[in-house]
Design an enzyme around this catalytic site. Structure first.
Site, PDB file in Angstrom:
ATOM      1  CG  HIS A 182     -17.615  34.536  21.370  1.00 18.47           C
ATOM      2  ND1 HIS A 182     -16.825  35.130  20.422  1.00 18.47           N
ATOM      3  CD2 HIS A 182     -16.755  33.803  22.150  1.00 18.47           C
ATOM      4  CE1 HIS A 182     -15.556  34.781  20.599  1.00 18.47           C
ATOM      5  NE2 HIS A 182     -15.492  33.980  21.647  1.00 18.47           N
ATOM      6  CG  ASP A 213     -10.603  36.293  23.718  1.00 16.32           C
ATOM      7  OD1 ASP A 213     -11.598  35.825  24.298  1.00 16.32           O
ATOM      8  OD2 ASP A 213     -10.136  35.810  22.673  1.00 16.32           O
ATOM      9  CG  HIS A 214     -13.778  37.742  21.128  1.00 20.32           C
ATOM     10  ND1 HIS A 214     -13.616  37.663  19.764  1.00 20.32           N
ATOM     11  CD2 HIS A 214     -13.093  36.681  21.655  1.00 20.32           C
ATOM     12  CE1 HIS A 214     -12.885  36.601  19.470  1.00 20.32           C
ATOM     13  NE2 HIS A 214     -12.553  35.991  20.598  1.00 20.32           N
TER      14      HIS A 214
HETATM   15 ZN   LIG Z   1     -11.200  34.436  21.294  1.00 20.24          ZN
HETATM   16 ZN   LIG Z   2     -13.954  32.480  22.146  1.00 12.87          ZN
END
Ligand SMILES: [Zn+2]
Ligand SMILES: [Zn+2]
Length: 279
Positions: free
Chosen positions: A62, A66-67
């Site tokens: 997603h 942070d990803h």
């Molecule tokens: Zn996250």
């Molecule tokens: Zn998230």
């Protein structure tokens, strides 16, 4: 054949010393898939001694920063290591696809300068392959004997958000992404040899988060993670994306006690960065 699961980062958007952002590397012989690319992912792959040119694909769960915030670093570092073909980046339609497609736009001039200066060939840009996620997991990528399925999970208001199920000749690796406990998470994790799941404990978060209730509403409660993992027959549960992070009043034993209270009796690994399981 063996399949190796390595947690490249156990962190979250909140900085924590020595902890990289979310990511999981799954390697099945010559197929290597990185799921999510949080901060420090490229450093962690270097810590492993893993050549970036050996990557087969990146999967994105997603578009929370942070990803994804490490994607530009990974793509440019791979190119500088000699990876000149476009790296497949598999992402759900929407913001994650848009970010992946444009992630190097700001670096166009720098990349062109290196190309001219060093004669470097090929491209750092990814080959973005987007898909429309369904609640029933369906195939989104296949290479060699490795099949990847994605299923929409519930991380509302962040949509789409997906988890992945990676099937190799050695077994099944499921990865939750960020989500509450929802039916499709059970489909993804059913019978998994390794289930990499995010875990949230409400206790101890008040000092860290401005609105712990809002955070709790879209993450996976650690007791419920144990319940789900037990119900769907997971063999090894690896907890990551730990909220709160380990340290201070939070320790691994509290997370493990929660999943046991939920009814999970298999192997539990409360992961550190670079924690590893081999199928
Ligand atoms: Zn996250
Ligand atoms: Zn998230």
């Amino acid at each position: 054949m063996t399949t190796t699961v390595t947690i490249t980062g156990t962190g979250t958007p909140i900085m924590h010393p020595g902890v990289a952002g979310p990511g999981v590397l799954v390697v099945s012989d010559d197929v290597a898939i990185q799921v999510d690319v949080g901060r420090g992912t490229t450093m962690r792959l270097s810590d492993l001694g893993f050549p970036l040119t050996d990557l087969t694909a990146v999967l994105v769960t997603h578009h929370h920063s942070d990803h994804l915030v490490g994607l530009a670093d990974l793509l440019m570092s791979r190119w500088l290591e000699g990876g000149t073909d476009p790296l497949p980046v598999v992402a759900p339609l929407g913001e994650a696809t848009r970010i992946a497609e444009r992630v190097l736009d700001l670096w166009e001039g720098e990349i062109e300068m290196r190309r001219t200066h060093t004669g470097r060939r090929g491209t750092a840009s990814p080959n973005v392959r987007s898909f429309d996620p369904q609640s029933t997991p369906s195939e989104v990528f296949r290479v060699g004997q490795v099949r990847v399925l994605a299923g929409a999970v519930d991380h509302a208001p962040v949509t789409p958000a997906v988890g992945y199920r990676i099937e190799t000749p050695d077994g099944v690796v499921a990865i939750s992404g960020d989500t509450t406990i929802c039916p499709s998470l059970g489909h993804l994790a059913r019978g998994a040899d390794v289930f990499v799941c995010e875990a949230f404990r409400r206790e101890g978060t008040t000092d860290l988060l401005s609105d712990p209730d809002a955070i709790a509403a879209y993450h996976a409660n650690s007791v419920a993670v144990g319940r789900l993992a037990g119900e769907v027959g997971v063999k090894t549960l690896m907890l990551t994306h730990l909220i709160p992070p380990i340290g201070g009043s939070s320790d691994k034993g509290l997370f493990e006690a929660d999943v046991r209270a939920g009814g999970f009796s298999g192997q539990v690994v409360v992961a550190d960065d670079l924690a590893q399981q081999i199928l």
